[in-house]
Motif scaffolding. Structure first.
Motif, PDB file in Angstrom:
ATOM      1  N   TRP A  16       0.831  -1.206   0.000  1.00  0.00           N
ATOM      2  CA  TRP A  16       0.000   0.000   0.000  1.00  0.00           C
ATOM      3  C   TRP A  16       0.871   1.263   0.000  1.00  0.00           C
ATOM      4  CZ3 TRP A  16      -4.288  -1.353   4.149  1.00  0.00           C
ATOM      5  CH2 TRP A  16      -5.215  -2.221   3.552  1.00  0.00           C
ATOM      6  N   ARG A  17       1.964   1.230   0.767  1.00  0.00           N
ATOM      7  CA  ARG A  17       2.828   2.419   0.850  1.00  0.00           C
ATOM      8  C   ARG A  17       3.499   2.735  -0.482  1.00  0.00           C
ATOM      9  NH1 ARG A  17       4.262   0.429   6.045  1.00  0.00           N
ATOM     10  NH2 ARG A  17       6.125  -0.561   5.171  1.00  0.00           N
ATOM     11  N   ARG A  18       3.789   1.703  -1.266  1.00  0.00           N
ATOM     12  CA  ARG A  18       4.478   1.977  -2.528  1.00  0.00           C
ATOM     13  C   ARG A  18       3.531   2.074  -3.719  1.00  0.00           C
ATOM     14  NH1 ARG A  18       6.472  -3.430  -1.521  1.00  0.00           N
ATOM     15  NH2 ARG A  18       5.513  -4.948  -2.939  1.00  0.00           N
ATOM     16  N   LEU A  19       2.229   1.925  -3.480  1.00  0.00           N
ATOM     17  CA  LEU A  19       1.291   2.122  -4.586  1.00  0.00           C
ATOM     18  C   LEU A  19       1.355   3.563  -5.061  1.00  0.00           C
ATOM     19  CD1 LEU A  19      -1.935   0.171  -3.486  1.00  0.00           C
ATOM     20  CD2 LEU A  19      -0.289  -0.469  -5.265  1.00  0.00           C
ATOM     21  N   PRO A  20       1.298   3.788  -6.355  1.00  0.00           N
ATOM     22  CA  PRO A  20       1.346   5.159  -6.878  1.00  0.00           C
ATOM     23  C   PRO A  20       0.183   6.000  -6.360  1.00  0.00           C
ATOM     24  CG  PRO A  20       1.698   3.569  -8.645  1.00  0.00           C
ATOM     25  CD  PRO A  20       1.262   2.792  -7.442  1.00  0.00           C
ATOM     26  N   ARG A  21       0.414   7.292  -6.289  1.00  0.00           N
ATOM     27  CA  ARG A  21      -0.614   8.225  -5.824  1.00  0.00           C
ATOM     28  C   ARG A  21      -1.872   8.137  -6.680  1.00  0.00           C
ATOM     29  NH1 ARG A  21      -1.157  13.828  -7.178  1.00  0.00           N
ATOM     30  NH2 ARG A  21      -2.346  15.014  -5.616  1.00  0.00           N
ATOM     31  N   ALA A  22      -1.694   7.842  -7.960  1.00  0.00           N
ATOM     32  CA  ALA A  22      -2.840   7.758  -8.864  1.00  0.00           C
ATOM     33  C   ALA A  22      -3.822   6.682  -8.422  1.00  0.00           C
ATOM     34  CB  ALA A  22      -2.360   7.475 -10.288  1.00  0.00           C
ATOM     35  N   VAL A  23      -3.322   5.561  -7.889  1.00  0.00           N
ATOM     36  CA  VAL A  23      -4.211   4.490  -7.434  1.00  0.00           C
ATOM     37  C   VAL A  23      -5.075   4.970  -6.269  1.00  0.00           C
ATOM     38  CG1 VAL A  23      -4.299   2.178  -6.408  1.00  0.00           C
ATOM     39  CG2 VAL A  23      -2.664   2.671  -8.236  1.00  0.00           C
TER      40      VAL A  23
END
Length: 413
Positions: A16-23
């Motif tokens: 979750w922490r490394r998911l892109p901001r767009a997600v």
């Protein structure tokens, strides 16, 4: 087992922490939009209140369902041709305009046209949303990203039901206006915050790696067939489960409790998507759990048993929906991902047309035990064919590696 589960929880938070901001932006926007979609529950009421008979209203709602299938296919084409962000914003604005036309309609003809217009616009943003998640995430993170997206929509759906109960006494026209406002707010949020880039290469027409378009891809057709069976089974949980509960003198409150429990299970089960399972193992286990939960409904006679069944089939849902969209998206080149997902997504439209009729007929003529036992058996059959299906998918993805995220970003705007 405990150590592995704790490791999965840690892995989920790390992903979750490394998911892109767009997600995260897209998930938040879609959840808000899903919250406003509670007005669909009042669509039949609005139609019958304007002079349509119940039979005519049923035909109009079927037309709405068919229009929604067309809408999803249009959305997949647009997302691959003009970009994800433009398609999402355009779809939301079109939905808002159709909702306002529906609220303002003063004749039966105008109302019918508006209902079909809502159907034609309603699903445009869905393939773009799903494909965008695949565009901006790495393959290993996609099941978790799709799971997060699904969990947010499930929670928003429960909240939407509560809003429908609270606001049901208002004039139906104002409810459609409120839904249009949420669509426009989401469109503004997506347009203002979702990152996009300038296209550097034109998209292809959406052909499969074999040179065929998605409709001629035998592997995609196989996933569409299994996905349609799954969707028909899932529709029983929305349409015939309440009728099954009623046979045991359990009313709408009990069904609402089960839906809430399902949403909680979906959220709590997200660490399963970070577990070191292959997609084949995860989806096979998902169908087994779904089948067990459906079969448990066959023997259920009290709320406690229905609760246990709900936890089991909802856990299977976590594994299935988290992995299947990632897998279907990986079958396609980046420039055709939305088209592939839109074709796969019509499984839900087909199920909406077929599932309620088939389920209610089975419940009425065969009874609770036969209906839910047959549903459980169908799910186990789907589990049995997963190894062969996934071997073929693995051969495809090994031979045609997905485009890197940096290349996929070219079709966002």
């Amino acid at each position: 087992m405990v150590v592995r589960f704790v490791s999965s929880i840690v892995g989920t938070f790390a992903t979750w922490r490394r998911l892109p901001r767009a997600v995260w932006l897209l998930t938040a926007a879609r959840a808000v939009n899903r919250l406003g979609a509670f007005t669909l529950a009042f669509l039949t009421i609005a139609v019958t209140a304007r002079g349509f008979t119940v039979a005519d209203a049923g035909l109009l709602m079927s037309a709405f369902g068919l229009a929604a299938i067309v809408s999803r296919l249009i959305g997949g084409r647009l997302a691959d041709r003009i970009g994800r962000r433009a398609t999402i914003v355009g779809g939301l604005v079109a939905t808002a305009a159709a909702q306002l036309a529906l609220a303002a309609s003063t004749s039966r003809l105008a109302l019918a046209v508006a209902v079909i217009a809502v159907g034609l616009a309603f699903e445009i943003y869905e393939p773009a949303s799903q494909s965008l998640i695949g565009d901006v995430t790495e393959p290993a993170d996609r099941p978790v990203a799709y799971g997060l997206f699904g969990a947010a929509l499930a929670c928003a759906g429960i909240a939407a039901g509560a809003l429908a109960t609270l606001l049901g006494g208002l004039d139906v026209r104002w409810l459609f206006v409120a839904d249009a406002v949420t669509c426009l707010l989401c469109a503004v949020l997506i347009a203002a915050t979702l990152p996009g880039t300038t296209r550097t290469t034109p998209p292809t027409r959406g052909t499969a790696p074999t040179g065929r378009n998605p409709w001629r891809d035998p592997l995609l057709r196989a996933f569409l067939a299994t996905g349609t069976v799954f969707a028909v089974l899932y529709m029983q949980l929305l349409t015939t489960l309440p009728l099954t509960l009623a046979r045991h003198h359990l009313g709408a409150g009990a069904f609402g409790l089960l839906l809430t429990l399902s949403a909680i299970t979906i959220v709590a089960g997200q660490p399963l998507l970070a577990a070191p399972f292959t997609s084949m193992t995860a989806m096979t286990a998902g169908y087994v759990l779904l089948g067990a939960g459906l079969a448990l409904n066959a023997a259920a006679a009290n709320l406690a048993t229905f609760i246990a069944a709900t936890v089991v089939w909802s856990t299977g849902e976590v594994l299935l929906l988290g992995h299947v969209y990632a897998l279907v998206g990986d079958l396609a080149p980046a420039t055709a991902r939305a088209h592939y997902l839109s074709v796969y997504g019509i499984s839900w439209g087909i199920a909406t047309l077929v599932g309620p009729f088939a389920g209610t007929q089975a419940l009425a003529h065969a009874g609770q035990a036969w209906l839910w036992t047959a549903a459980g058996a169908c799910s186990l059959a789907l589990a049995a064919i997963q190894p062969r299906l996934h071997r073929k998918a693995r051969q495809r993805t090994d031979a045609h590696q997905p485009a890197p995220v940096s290349a996929s970003l070219e079709i966002l705007s």
